[in-house]
Design a protein around this motif. Structure first.
Motif, PDB file in Angstrom:
ATOM      1  N   VAL A  46       0.607  -0.953  -0.120  1.00 37.48           N
ATOM      2  CA  VAL A  46      -0.113  -0.284  -0.342  1.00 37.48           C
ATOM      3  C   VAL A  46       1.273   1.395   0.050  1.00 37.48           C
ATOM      4  O   VAL A  46       2.211   1.531  -0.019  1.00 37.48           O
ATOM      5  N   LEU A  47       0.200   2.606  -0.177  1.00 37.43           N
ATOM      6  CA  LEU A  47       1.144   3.866  -0.079  1.00 37.43           C
ATOM      7  C   LEU A  47       1.002   4.137   1.361  1.00 37.43           C
ATOM      8  O   LEU A  47      -0.340   4.301   1.899  1.00 37.43           O
ATOM      9  N   ALA A  48       2.526   4.302   1.893  1.00 39.52           N
ATOM     10  CA  ALA A  48       1.781   5.247   2.946  1.00 39.52           C
ATOM     11  C   ALA A  48       2.746   6.737   2.797  1.00 39.52           C
ATOM     12  O   ALA A  48       3.525   7.284   1.802  1.00 39.52           O
ATOM     13  N   CYS A  49       1.406   7.622   3.530  1.00 40.68           N
ATOM     14  CA  CYS A  49       1.594   8.496   3.126  1.00 40.68           C
ATOM     15  C   CYS A  49       1.066   9.484   4.577  1.00 40.68           C
ATOM     16  O   CYS A  49       0.343   8.951   5.915  1.00 40.68           O
ATOM     17  N   ARG A  50       1.046  10.863   5.085  1.00 43.27           N
ATOM     18  CA  ARG A  50       0.534  11.967   6.568  1.00 43.27           C
ATOM     19  C   ARG A  50      -0.481  11.895   5.254  1.00 43.27           C
ATOM     20  O   ARG A  50      -1.346  11.739   4.411  1.00 43.27           O
ATOM     21  N   ARG A  51      -1.541  11.946   6.586  1.00 47.16           N
ATOM     22  CA  ARG A  51      -3.435  12.708   6.225  1.00 47.16           C
ATOM     23  C   ARG A  51      -3.194  13.313   5.423  1.00 47.16           C
ATOM     24  O   ARG A  51      -4.253  13.807   5.369  1.00 47.16           O
ATOM     25  N   ASP A  52      -2.488  14.809   5.547  1.00 45.77           N
ATOM     26  CA  ASP A  52      -2.542  16.012   4.920  1.00 45.77           C
ATOM     27  C   ASP A  52      -2.047  16.264   4.260  1.00 45.77           C
ATOM     28  O   ASP A  52      -1.771  16.752   2.870  1.00 45.77           O
ATOM     29  N   HIS A  53      -1.672  15.121   3.436  1.00 44.57           N
ATOM     30  CA  HIS A  53      -1.165  14.131   2.345  1.00 44.57           C
ATOM     31  C   HIS A  53      -2.341  14.806   0.777  1.00 44.57           C
ATOM     32  O   HIS A  53      -3.145  14.084   1.350  1.00 44.57           O
ATOM     33  N   GLU A  99       6.749  10.590   8.104  1.00 45.55           N
ATOM     34  CA  GLU A  99       5.644  10.787   9.046  1.00 45.55           C
ATOM     35  C   GLU A  99       6.208  12.515   8.995  1.00 45.55           C
ATOM     36  O   GLU A  99       5.336  12.813   9.433  1.00 45.55           O
ATOM     37  N   ALA A 100       7.351  12.050   8.717  1.00 52.75           N
ATOM     38  CA  ALA A 100       8.887  13.837   8.574  1.00 52.75           C
ATOM     39  C   ALA A 100       8.184  14.825   7.800  1.00 52.75           C
ATOM     40  O   ALA A 100       8.448  16.041   7.279  1.00 52.75           O
ATOM     41  N   GLY A 101       7.185  13.799   6.366  1.00 55.28           N
ATOM     42  CA  GLY A 101       6.883  14.875   5.506  1.00 55.28           C
ATOM     43  C   GLY A 101       7.887  14.567   4.215  1.00 55.28           C
ATOM     44  O   GLY A 101       7.549  15.697   3.269  1.00 55.28           O
TER      45      GLY A 101
END
Length: 296
Positions: free
Chosen positions: A168-175, A234-236
């Motif tokens: 799966v793609l892991a990204c920040r919630r605000d991405h 997580e650090a963006g």
């Protein structure tokens, strides 16, 4: 010739620390006394176990082969003593499990907690190793069994599949991709990708699965462990492709997963055993609970 356990224990400590001085301190011995123990052991075996020609002590080829056997001998002795001391209590022993970190990080602690509640006197040794290192630990008998990826067949390994999990793609919630129902691999070309090194089992699996695409992922950041990838996400600093089990729970405050498609890439995880080997009662109990709790 009879070999004393203290001599074997001394050899293991020197091998682990790579230094006579540090090993002598750890064993509360003088260096001459430790040297005498090693000389007696090597003379009894008729071969050198340690190479002392460099400033840092290293193992000879015979020593490298003997080290896992020596560890098992000491472990078996310690277990036997524990069993004698607690003979009246039936639920004793130790389980050694070699597990790839992505399966261990979020899922395995809950299994260990339940196991400890049911069998509080059984000790657990968790070897969080790469796929190749985990298989070697099982083959050498250093682990009772393992949780590993299915990556080819080995004549001495039996693989029992547990789950076929997607990447799966892991990204920040605000991405900007976080709200998508799915993302294609080719859509990742506009983003900085975080991946693991080429020798990682996960990386090799992805490279093989995506080899037919006209577009190939360009990994902007390369790390050694998927847990490090999550830290960078997580650090963006970018996005990453993760096995679904490596992702935190859905209520994580920062990270979210999005299905990756075209193609869907799956990873098969399962239990690995030495073919023909039998599990100890303690290990059988652990496997039973693991199967009860494994995500379906």
């Amino acid at each position: 010739m009879e070999y004393e356990l203290q001599d074997i224990r001394s050899f293991v400590k020197i091998a682990e620390l790579g230094s006579f001085h540090e090993a002598a301190d750890a064993l509360h011995l003088s260096q001459p006394a430790l040297s005498r123990r090693m000389k007696k052991l090597e003379e009894g075996l008729g071969t050198a176990l340690l190479d002392r020609t460099t400033r840092k002590v290293s193992l000879t080829s015979v020593g490298r082969d003997f080290l896992p056997k020596a560890r098992r001998l000491l472990d078996d002795f310690d277990d036997s003593i524990l069993n004698i001391r607690e003979l009246a209590e039936r639920q004793i022993g130790r389980v050694t499990l070699a597990c790839i970190p992505t399966a261990a990080f979020y899922f395995l602690p809950s299994v260990i907690r339940l196991y400890n509640e049911r069998y509080p006197k059984i000790r657990i040794r968790l070897l969080d190793l790469s796929a190749n290192e985990g298989l070697e630990a099982v083959l050498r008998g250093e682990a009772d069994f393992g949780i590993n990826m299915m990556s080819g067949q080995h004549p001495d390994i039996e693989f029992v599949p547990l789950v076929n999990e997607p990447f799966v793609l892991a990204c920040r919630r605000d991405h900007e991709l976080a709200g998508r129902s799915a993302v294609t691999w080719s859509e990742l070309s506009d983003y900085r990708l975080i991946g693991v090194g080429r020798l990682s089992g996960n990386r090799m699996l992805l490279d093989h699965a995506l080899s037919g695409l006209s577009w190939r992922p360009q990994w902007f950041y390369e790390v050694q462990h998927l847990s490090t990838s999550l830290g960078l996400v997580e650090a963006g600093l970018g996005v990453s492709a993760m096995p679904s089990l490596a992702m935190p729970a859905v209520d994580h405050p920062t990270l979210v997963s999005v299905p990756l498609i075209e193609p869907v890439v799956n990873r098969s995880l399962g239990l690995v055993y030495r073919r023909g080997a039998s599990l100890s009662p303690a290990a059988e109990k652990f496997v039973s609970i693991l199967l009860e709790q494994w995500p379906q």
